[in-house]
Design an enzyme around this catalytic site. Structure first.
Site, PDB file in Angstrom:
ATOM      1  N   SER A 153       0.841  -1.190   0.000  1.00  0.00           N
ATOM      2  CA  SER A 153       0.000   0.000   0.000  1.00  0.00           C
ATOM      3  C   SER A 153       0.882   1.248   0.000  1.00  0.00           C
ATOM      4  CB  SER A 153      -0.961  -0.041   1.189  1.00  0.00           C
ATOM      5  OG  SER A 153      -2.016   0.880   1.009  1.00  0.00           O
ATOM      6  N   HIS A 182      -6.734  -5.791  -1.872  1.00  0.00           N
ATOM      7  CA  HIS A 182      -5.669  -4.954  -1.313  1.00  0.00           C
ATOM      8  C   HIS A 182      -4.805  -5.791  -0.365  1.00  0.00           C
ATOM      9  CE1 HIS A 182      -3.899  -1.047  -0.885  1.00  0.00           C
ATOM     10  NE2 HIS A 182      -3.975  -1.091   0.426  1.00  0.00           N
ATOM     11  N   ASP A 233      -8.527  -5.072  -6.281  1.00  0.00           N
ATOM     12  CA  ASP A 233      -8.210  -4.074  -5.262  1.00  0.00           C
ATOM     13  C   ASP A 233      -9.062  -2.819  -5.463  1.00  0.00           C
ATOM     14  OD1 ASP A 233      -7.052  -2.292  -3.477  1.00  0.00           O
ATOM     15  OD2 ASP A 233      -5.008  -2.917  -3.927  1.00  0.00           O
TER      16      ASP A 233
END
Length: 662
Positions: free
Chosen positions: A486, A605, A573
């Protein structure tokens, strides 16, 4: 399995510890998330059923009679909860990582499973639960408008949903123990929130309290006592770190229950029936619990005396006679216990990963690192086994290092058992995780120091951490990799693009490459937080903001990348779309810059299915081995056992092309 070495020689001559198999670090735990039902009659946990994590329940007086109550076949269940009447266990589940979480309930007596929120493209939120009304809960649903969550009363017995309040424009709600909505939060133009009293499911016209951007991540209501007379806040207004504040609802007067100058009050332990705070936690380098109630204090002291490492209370019966305990010793797999307060009986129920008992797991050290402009960062360092003979926290000679960057960025790294630290240390690397500016938990000034600093001062902090490690003899300047997910993936891309000579290579997991497109594709249910994104990252709707976002986007400097890069992405995602990885891979391909791209069609994600996580880490291990010279367990059949696709660059990672053929 035997270790395999690649081209770069290791820096350290430390004796090699036995190789810990990846599957033991990243495979399913034996059991996890032990919970006791409110009435004390049942114990529940998550455990594999046909290789997938499912909910198991046993009578509290006979754990041998445990049986599975759910039958998920693909995606592991991550969390489960008991209803207040102990008749039902609930869990949320999405599809392939799309984060459209639906709520499911399983009746304990019959075993019947019910989809309690039977909608498509809907993300459920639990708004309120009650000890007084045990068969109902409040949920927020965005099935009417994907941007906003409407509050509904859910009857767990019948499944009936009754809409109470529309969520238009609101970021969240707070209810009391009667399941009455008492407060609504709405984002304001200042980047904070306005707090409105709610009566008869209607918010008042004017807020009774507000925050601006600087307090938006460190000030929030923390819940009402059961009688509704006291409202707790975690509140940083008029101070830097968040204090625990008790507000008398009738008069509005406030009293500070606890505060700490170094770190925010992070968690609270409240009485199961009264809701009164009995203890609170502060996490600076490590988590420390302090009791407000002397009786609770005696129990906490007893548990700390019996168990080494971090001790957490994870559930309590309504009569408060039985607790479930999670113990993290850091250098061993975490363990779950049942604690009976009356007799001080502590019963060990299971070890999460028993196959790691006796493995060469290493300590984690909390350290402080200064930044070039005078801030202090907390960080966590793990060293390869055998590399620190005198135990001073530094290797006897420099070793290769992986800078492992946390996501968020409004989150933090913590002290404790960390499979990534253990895995990388076992392969021969020092592992450093840094709470760079913008990380949460250390007060609002530290968070605000990261505003508009993506890829700038936030990145400088990471470089300062690398310099600290080099100067301290932990690693060598040319033997440092950067890795993360991320925001950590973004930091990896920024590291290779903005400072191309600093890192030997990078591993980006679901990291954004273009901040402009990232903000254009955020999920609709994040609409309430868009002003915060704009004010903390850059506003794409203004010329200056758009210019800033482009300047800080690695995509536009992809041609400066000269070091090896590995990218992992989930196709579903909703936060960092697949396009974020696709576009930087395309840019690098156009310039003939080597990059390996691994895509998982059934992930979002991050990689939640163990077989996918193991496969990506197998690829990463070979990639890092070639780059830094550490040990690597062969990829073997891990990639074929997963859903991994490699759209580009298999030839750049040792063993990957062959693994795809098997």
């Amino acid at each position: 399995m035997a270790a395999t070495s690649f081209t770069a020689p290791p820096l350290s001559a430390a004796p090699a510890a036995p190789l810990i198999e990846r599957a033991k670090l990243f495979g399913n735990p034996s059991r996890a998330q032990l919970r006791v039902s409110p009435d004390g009659k049942y114990l529940s946990w998550l455990a594999p059923r046909d290789g997938v994590m499912n909910i198991w329940i046993a009578p509290a007086n006979d754990v041998s009679k445990a049986r599975p109550y759910t039958a998920e076949k693909q995606r592991p269940i991550g969390q489960h909860y008991w209803s207040g009447d102990s008749r039902m266990v609930m869990y949320v589940q999405d599809k392939g990582g799309d984060e459209n979480f639906l709520l499911y309930g399983v009746d304990v007596a019959s075993g019947k499973e019910t989809l309690l929120t039977p909608f498509e493209k809907t993300r459920v939120q639990v708004v309120g639960t009650s000890k007084a009304i045990k068969d109902k809960i409040l949920v927020g649903l965005n099935n009417r408008d994907a941007r906003w969550h409407d509050v509904h009363l859910l009857d767990l017995g019948t499944g009936k949903l009754t809409e109470l309040m529309r969520g238009d424009g609101f970021a969240g709600f707070l209810a009391d123990d009667t399941l009455t909505v008492r407060m609504a939060l709405r984002p304001n133009e200042a980047g904070g929130y306005d707090f409105f009293r709610v009566a008869n499911n209607k918010a008042e016209d004017k807020p009774f309290s507000s925050t601006t951007l600087e307090d938006s991540l460190t000030t929030q209501p923390a819940g009402y006592t059961a009688d509704g007379s006291t409202l707790y806040w975690l509140d940083s207004r008029n101070r830097d770190t968040a204090a625990l504040v008790a507000q008398d609802v009738a008069s509005g007067t406030t009293k500070i229950v606890a505060e700490n100058p170094k770190a925010d009050i992070g968690g609270t332990l409240t009485n199961p029936l009264t809701g009164v705070v009995e203890a609170y936690s502060v996490e600076y380098l490590m988590t420390d619990w302090t009791a407000v109630d002397p009786a609770i204090g005696a129990d906490i002291a007893f548990l700390k005396g019996k168990l080494k490492g971090d001790v957490s209370i994870t559930s309590r019966t309504d009569d408060d006679s039985v607790w479930t305990i999670y113990n993290d010793p850091v250098t061993g797999p975490p363990t779950a216990y049942l604690y009976k307060r009356g007799t001080k009986a502590l019963e060990k129920l299971y070890v999460t990963w028993p196959e790691l008992e006796g493995a060469p797991l290493v300590p984690m050290r909390g350290v402080e690192i200064g930044t070039r402009d005078g801030l202090t960062m907390t960080a966590y360092l793990s060293l390869p086994p055998g590399s620190d003979a005198n135990g001073d926290g530094k290797p006897d000679s420099p070793v290769p290092m992986v800078l492992f960057v946390h996501g968020g960025p409004w989150a933090r790294d913590s002290y404790g058992y960390n499979p990534y630290h253990q895995w990388l240390a076992n392969r021969g690397y020092a592992v450093l995780s840094v709470n760079y500016r913008g990380s949460t938990g250390f007060g609002k000034t530290f968070i605000s120091a990261g505003d508009l600093q993506w890829g700038a001062k936030m990145h400088d902090d990471l470089i300062d951490a690398v310099d600290w490690a080099v100067k301290g003899g932990i690693t060598a300047k040319d033997k440092v990799a950067i890795m993360g997910g991320s925001y950590g993936g973004y930091a990896t891309l920024a590291g290779l693009a903005f400072t191309p000579d600093t890192f030997a290579c990078g591993v980006d997991i679901v990291g954004p490459s273009n901040l402009e497109t990232l903000l254009k594709t955020i999920p609709p249910y994040w609409t309430a937080g868009i002003q915060q994104f704009y004010q903390r990252m850059g506003n794409p709707n203004t010329p200056d903001g758009l210019a800033l976002l482009k300047e800080r986007s690695p995509l536009y400097k992809a041609d400066r990348i000269v070091k090896p890069l590995l990218i992992g992405q989930g196709a579903n995602d909703p936060r960092v779309n697949q396009a974020e990885s696709d576009q930087i891979v395309s840019a690098m391909r156009a310039k003939n810059i080597p990059v390996t791209y691994v895509l998982f069609p059934d992930e979002g994600h991050g990689f939640h299915r163990p077989e996918n996580n193991i496969a990506f880490n197998a690829v990463a291990e070979g990639f890092l081995g070639k780059c830094l010279g550490g040990r690597a367990e062969p990829i073997g059949g891990t990639v074929k056992a997963s859903t991994a696709q490699v759209p580009h660059g298999a030839e750049f990672t040792p063993g990957l092309a062959d693994a795809l053929k098997k």
